[in-house]
Design a protein around this motif. Structure first.
Motif, mmCIF file in Angstrom:
data_model
loop_
_atom_site.group_PDB
_atom_site.id
_atom_site.type_symbol
_atom_site.label_atom_id
_atom_site.label_comp_id
_atom_site.label_asym_id
_atom_site.label_seq_id
_atom_site.Cartn_x
_atom_site.Cartn_y
_atom_site.Cartn_z
ATOM 1 N N GLY B 239 21.742 -25.040 -26.298
ATOM 2 C CA GLY B 239 22.776 -24.653 -27.299
ATOM 3 C C GLY B 239 23.738 -24.049 -26.883
ATOM 4 O O GLY B 239 24.721 -23.429 -27.551
ATOM 5 N N LYS B 240 23.881 -23.488 -25.489
ATOM 6 C CA LYS B 240 24.898 -22.451 -25.136
ATOM 7 C C LYS B 240 26.029 -23.122 -24.580
ATOM 8 O O LYS B 240 25.819 -24.294 -24.014
ATOM 9 N N VAL B 241 27.174 -22.853 -25.013
ATOM 10 C CA VAL B 241 28.510 -23.580 -24.647
ATOM 11 C C VAL B 241 28.956 -22.603 -23.331
ATOM 12 O O VAL B 241 28.957 -21.267 -23.300
ATOM 13 N N VAL B 242 29.288 -23.283 -22.044
ATOM 14 C CA VAL B 242 29.903 -22.533 -20.927
ATOM 15 C C VAL B 242 31.316 -22.417 -21.225
ATOM 16 O O VAL B 242 31.905 -23.403 -21.306
ATOM 17 N N PRO B 243 31.733 -21.248 -21.263
ATOM 18 C CA PRO B 243 33.266 -21.066 -21.538
ATOM 19 C C PRO B 243 34.089 -21.477 -20.400
ATOM 20 O O PRO B 243 33.523 -21.515 -19.330
ATOM 21 N N GLU B 244 35.433 -22.213 -20.744
ATOM 22 C CA GLU B 244 36.168 -22.503 -19.680
ATOM 23 C C GLU B 244 36.434 -21.449 -18.645
ATOM 24 O O GLU B 244 36.460 -20.314 -18.700
ATOM 25 N N GLY B 245 36.052 -22.034 -17.413
ATOM 26 C CA GLY B 245 36.591 -21.218 -16.139
ATOM 27 C C GLY B 245 35.353 -20.186 -15.957
ATOM 28 O O GLY B 245 35.554 -19.494 -14.992
ATOM 29 N N LYS B 246 34.317 -20.346 -16.635
ATOM 30 C CA LYS B 246 32.979 -19.909 -16.317
ATOM 31 C C LYS B 246 31.907 -20.548 -15.622
ATOM 32 O O LYS B 246 32.077 -21.997 -15.913
ATOM 33 N N LEU B 247 31.058 -19.824 -15.171
ATOM 34 C CA LEU B 247 30.031 -20.770 -14.506
ATOM 35 C C LEU B 247 28.742 -20.451 -15.566
ATOM 36 O O LEU B 247 28.562 -19.497 -16.357
ATOM 37 N N PRO B 248 27.634 -21.570 -15.207
ATOM 38 C CA PRO B 248 26.562 -21.394 -16.042
ATOM 39 C C PRO B 248 25.840 -20.004 -16.077
ATOM 40 O O PRO B 248 25.409 -19.435 -17.115
ATOM 41 N N ALA B 249 25.786 -19.401 -14.917
ATOM 42 C CA ALA B 249 25.228 -18.195 -14.613
ATOM 43 C C ALA B 249 25.938 -16.830 -15.630
ATOM 44 O O ALA B 249 25.389 -16.004 -15.852
#
Lengths: 312, 428
Positions: B239-249
């Motif tokens: 359910g997590k959203v990876v924000p623009e320009g960020k990595l899954p980590a």
């Protein structure tokens, strides 16, 4: 060995084409077409075939004159012709129908750049054009089974006394394609099941008219059903308010479009000087479509709003 | 949580029941010095030098790189300039095999005591992500912050491909051991394995192998493309959203491909670096669709011949799946580390591209909720600001928009070109 193709991905396609979509919509109109021939006789068929033919000829000639890629085969001109015929009374002289087709294809569609570029629905706009310029012929409605030279009779929206079952099966006066609610419902549901049209606009359109008339009539279900079945509401909601080109691209936008159409239709029918408001409401909402699109863009997953200084 | 959009594709997993078969050792292999995302390696061998399987033949000082190893034993017969299909030119080492497959004598099981030595050991294994872009594994497993979730990507959502499916069926215990190894060294409390529901056998085998481990869950996923796209998988499982320009980590998640895990575990138990690749061979023009294990660098022609390909009608040769895979200009290209499938397809019927009819199908298909129509228009007028406003950078080029477009507009291609345009400074 022969050379291999280098092409960008994806390498497979779903297979749906513009032409197939147009043909499916035409197919969905066939029940209503059959009903119109049943109720109004062979001249209804003549009028439909004539409009389809003239529209396609206009499209073909126009592309030829403009030296653009030929689009006569994409089915959109044929669909416009059929839809326009659905919006005409069976008694309309053929030359007047031809003027309508010319207006729809050449003025409304091709002059703006052809399929995909026109801001207003060609069939609806042509109907309004004919309605305003040739009012008496365009309102020369006869009852099903009557001779074509019979005296014009009022449509159910004016008379307000047609039995609901007659409205449902289409044995009332009116334009070719709008009288038989059963056939239109069938076609509309078919298109929704096929995934060709989204239910968003038609349902919100019809729903809004239903709610408004219920409220206005103080909760009369009869009055509500009458408003839904009489006139061009179902034809407009399923086949014109779902025209891809002239309606919003997102479902959110389509709901707004449908509600707008519903409110305008109700206002024109109830308070306007015209008995019918479906075509005007769709045309007005067509004009608002770019603005609706602008305010209903999707919110991408993970999108971050730009910082203030970036926006400047 | 709502399911993200996507498209339903024909699965065409004809090779789901075909066990991996080792391919006959090729006469020659060609090993490009760039088989990963990052800086290409420099050859460390000389012409006519004898090499053995697993011996390092290319390396690079830059951290964002992965070593290259000899996949056959024999003699280096050429060091050439090489232009990969869709990549920057680099050097490539050609090795003529002696057919013996002698392993490198100095190979030993890597030992490590802490995270640093673990990553250092990975660094020399040549490990890269085997499902997609080939990110060096030692980069992926060196996140800055705390990781809550290890997600194992076993969705394999593209048609035809069964390489991950076969790996799960054939090496479930290796996969589980690899997962536990990573969880232990990186101190990750939970793991979820996402498998599409069209792979019930693999799911059952993994579930049995996991043996009710409370920290490893199997998540059945709807078989909808692109289920295996990193951000889609993260969203559907956590359910997590990876924000623009960020990595899954950055949201506490690491996603690893299931075959990459299997390789990692085998490396830590045998010491053999990345020299072989499991590949699905299919695509309609091969008479014998199959799963093969081939040395990296094997000419694709050998594999196609093994699968009895109809070279006569070959129109498109694709490395990867039909949605995101890349066309290869010739069957003489070598097997790479990220090549999970080789598809031999006939030439597609030409289709005319017509005007956009604003049907909105592309918008309804985009898993990232982008508006491909607007992006296409913005690119046509070379409008970098509009491309940015419509979030071009979130596009992962999955191809759903092009797939559904009734006007046959090359929407994904347009986005790909638009990205290059923005990278180049966004000047008209």
């Amino acid at each position: 060995m022969k050379l291999l193709t280098i092409a960008p991905s994806p390498h497979i396609r779903e297979g749906m084409t513009t032409r197939k979509i147009m043909l499916w919509v035409i197919a969905a109109l066939l029940p209503a077409a059959v009903a119109s021939v049943y109720h109004f006789g062979w001249r209804a068929l003549l009028l439909m075939v004539f409009c389809v033919g003239v529209s396609m000829a206009c499209e073909g000639l126009c592309r030829l004159v403009m030296k653009r890629e030929q689009t006569i085969g994409d089915g959109s001109a044929a669909l416009t012709g059929l839809l326009l015929a659905m919006n005409l009374p069976v008694t309309l002289p053929l030359w007047e129908a031809a003027v309508g087709c010319f207006f729809a294809i050449v003025v409304v569609k091709q002059m703006f750049g052809g399929l995909g570029q026109n801001f207003a629905n060609p069939a609806i706009t042509a109907r309004i054009f004919l309605m305003m310029s040739l009012t008496s012929d365009m309102t020369n409605w006869i009852q099903p089974g009557e001779a074509y030279d019979a005296v014009s009779s009022a449509t159910p929206l004016v008379s307000g006394d047609a039995p609901l079952m007659d409205l449902f099966w289409g044995s009332t006066g009116g334009c070719l394609g709008e009288t038989c609610a059963a056939a239109l419902l069938f076609g509309g549901v078919f298109l929704m099941c096929m995934g060709i049209i989204s239910p968003a606009a038609p349902l919100s359109f019809i729903g809004t008219v239903a709610v408004c008339s219920l409220l206005y009539s103080g909760g009369s279900v009869y009055e509500m059903l009458y408003q839904l079945l009489a006139g061009g509401l179902l034809l407009g909601a399923f086949f014109m308010a779902t025209d891809y080109v002239t309606t919003p691209v997102t479902n959110k936008g389509r709901v707004i479009f449908g509600i707008g159409c519903g409110v305008l239709t109700f206002l024109i029918r109830t308070f306007g000087s015209y008995p019918e408001g479906v075509s005007f409401s769709i045309l007005l909402m067509n004009i608002l479509t770019p603005y609706i699109d602008k305010f209903t863009t999707t919110k991408p997953l993970g999108a971050v709003k730009p910082q203030k200084e970036d926006a400047a | 949580m709502r399911r993200l959009h996507g498209v339903s594709l024909p699965h065409a997993k004809q090779t789901a029941g075909s066990a991996f078969v080792p391919l006959a050792v090729p006469e020659k292999v060609l090993l490009p010095m760039s088989l990963h995302m990052g800086v290409p390696c420099t050859p460390t061998v000389k012409l006519k030098q004898e090499v053995t399987v697993g011996e390092r033949i290319g390396t690079c000082d830059a951290p964002f790189s992965a070593d290259i190893h000899a996949s056959v034993s024999g003699v280096v017969t050429a060091i050439t300039d090489y232009r990969p299909a869709g990549g920057k030119p680099c050097k490539a080492v050609e090795i003529t095999s002696d057919g013996k497959q002698t392993p490198f004598p100095d190979l030993k099981v890597p030992e490590y005591s802490d995270r640093e030595s673990f990553l250092a050991a990975l660094r020399v294994s040549g490990a890269v992500g085997m499902g997609g872009a080939g990110l060096p594994t030692h980069i992926k497993l060196a996140p800055k912050g705390k990781i809550d979730y290890l997600l194992i990507n076993a969705a394999e959502c593209e048609p035809y491909i069964t390489a991950d499916d076969r790996t799960m069926k054939e090496k479930p215990l290796t996969i589980l051991a690899g997962i536990r190894r990573i969880m232990a060294i990186l101190d990750i409390p939970e793991c979820a394995i996402g498998v599409e529901k069209n792979k019930p056998d693999a799911m059952k085998i993994l579930r049995d192998a996991a043996d009710k481990d409370p920290h490893i869950t199997l998540v059945p996923l709807a078989p909808v493309y692109p289920q295996g796209a990193e951000k889609v998988l993260i969203y559907h499982i956590t359910g997590k959203v990876v924000p623009e320009g960020k990595l899954p980590a950055d949201v506490g998640v690491i996603v690893m491909n299931v075959s990459s895990i299997a390789f990692l575990e085998e490396y830590f138990t045998t010491g053999m670096p990345f020299v072989n690749r499991g590949i699905t061979v299919d695509g309609g023009l091969v008479k014998k669709p199959c799963s093969v294990v081939a040395p990296v660098g094997t000419p694709i022609r050998n594999i196609l011949e093994y699968a009895e390909c109809d070279f006569e009608h070959l129109g498109r040769l694709i490395s990867g799946g039909p949605m995101m895979g890349m066309c290869l200009p010739s069957p003489d290209y070598p097997v790479t580390k990220t090549m999970n499938a080789i598809l031999a397809l006939p030439e597609a019927k030409p289709r005319r591209t017509t005007a956009c009819i604003r049907c909105g199908r592309c918008i309804g298909a985009c898993p990232m909720k982008l508006m491909p129509t607007e992006l296409e228009k913005a690119y046509q007028r070379r409008d970098a600001a509009a491309l940015d406003a419509y979030k071009l950078q979130l596009c992962m080029l999955c191809g759903c928009c092009s797939y559904v477009c009734p006007a046959n507009r090359p929407l994904a291609e347009s986005n790909s070109l638009a990205k290059a345009f923005v990278r180049g400074g966004g000047k008209k």
